[in-house]
Design an enzyme around this catalytic site. Structure first.
Site, PDB file in Angstrom:
ATOM      1  N   PRO E   2       0.836  -1.202   0.000  1.00  0.00           N
ATOM      2  CA  PRO E   2       0.000   0.000   0.000  1.00  0.00           C
ATOM      3  C   PRO E   2       0.876   1.259   0.000  1.00  0.00           C
ATOM      4  O   PRO E   2       1.885   1.322   0.710  1.00  0.00           O
ATOM      5  CB  PRO E   2      -0.802  -0.114   1.301  1.00  0.00           C
ATOM      6  CG  PRO E   2      -0.825  -1.568   1.605  1.00  0.00           C
ATOM      7  CD  PRO E   2       0.526  -2.064   1.165  1.00  0.00           C
ATOM      8  N   TYR E   3       0.467   2.197  -0.847  1.00  0.00           N
ATOM      9  CA  TYR E   3       1.121   3.509  -0.925  1.00  0.00           C
ATOM     10  C   TYR E   3       0.090   4.517  -0.450  1.00  0.00           C
ATOM     11  O   TYR E   3      -0.988   4.619  -1.041  1.00  0.00           O
ATOM     12  CB  TYR E   3       1.556   3.822  -2.361  1.00  0.00           C
ATOM     13  CG  TYR E   3       2.610   2.868  -2.847  1.00  0.00           C
ATOM     14  CD1 TYR E   3       3.954   3.117  -2.592  1.00  0.00           C
ATOM     15  CD2 TYR E   3       2.276   1.694  -3.506  1.00  0.00           C
ATOM     16  CE1 TYR E   3       4.940   2.218  -2.996  1.00  0.00           C
ATOM     17  CE2 TYR E   3       3.254   0.802  -3.919  1.00  0.00           C
ATOM     18  CZ  TYR E   3       4.580   1.070  -3.657  1.00  0.00           C
ATOM     19  OH  TYR E   3       5.551   0.181  -4.047  1.00  0.00           O
TER      20      TYR E   3
END
Lengths: 61, 61, 61, 61, 61, 61
Positions: E2-3
């Site tokens: 996840p960014y």
């Protein structure tokens, strides 16, 4: 050279999107001084289960 | 650590996308000094009715 | 029509950025089939205190 | 007023996404001082063929 | 993987930003199943004259 | 709920930015049906050395 991204929920009609890019291009051009040919618009749609306020997704309300 | 986002119209083949990320990674690595393992690439595709220039969507031309 | 955003830490020289946009434009053009004049690149820089992995900012390491 | 975008691979369940927005909203509110009603979250998903590290897409590994 | 991008007004202290990335990383990791080392966070700040609701910039209120 | 990001080169005056958010809010509201209070606008500025077309930065032309 202005690049405009409009992020909104799914569900607008093609007519609404067509009018959206026309009117936003005019608004941007008139206020920034960029010619309309230089205005680029991206539409991004999101589903209700990918959008939350106050920790609650729209799909869970 | 460079994070690269490539936004383009739908329709490129898997072979094109595979080559795109290879070549862009090399280009970014060679010019920034970051090692290739540190280069992250995101591809984003848009449909023709979500992209406009001069107030006209590509799908309306 | 490909729009490329390169997000990286502050600190590259002007020469590096100049080479970056040249090389990335060629890589994108050759692999997507878009002509180079159609390739737009945005560089975005971030400071070390605005980037974190594993819950720790680069400025705190 | 914090706007949070979480970009991740496709495949999380609705329950995971529901918990994600709840927990992230609390984390952002407690640390920034913004009230939870002011925290907006967008989830963006990407397929494996649109994400690459080290020049290789996840779908090609 | 996840960014996470957190976009907010200028003005939070370094201590607040440090706590923000710590807490958000934990929240994302616990709810998505990604290990904390895989969670990347970007902070983006905006000035009051670049943010508007209801057609009025915060700096004009 | 529409979130609009306008990305453009540095250099517009405060008066231009003020008019920009007013006019764009009206254009978005009228065409999407969202009330003006629901329209959020972010302005992002970029310097000439961070923007390139055809592999050449604006600052190198």
């Amino acid at each position: 050279m202005p690049y405009v991204t409009v992020k909104m929920l799914e569900g607008r009609t093609e007519e609404q999107k067509k009018a959206l890019v026309e009117k936003v291009t005019i608004a941007v051009s008139e206020t920034t001084g960029a010619s309309p040919e230089k205005v680029t618009i991206f539409i991004e749609e999101m589903p209700k289960n990918h959008y939350a306020q106050n920790g609650i997704r729209l799909s869970d309300q």
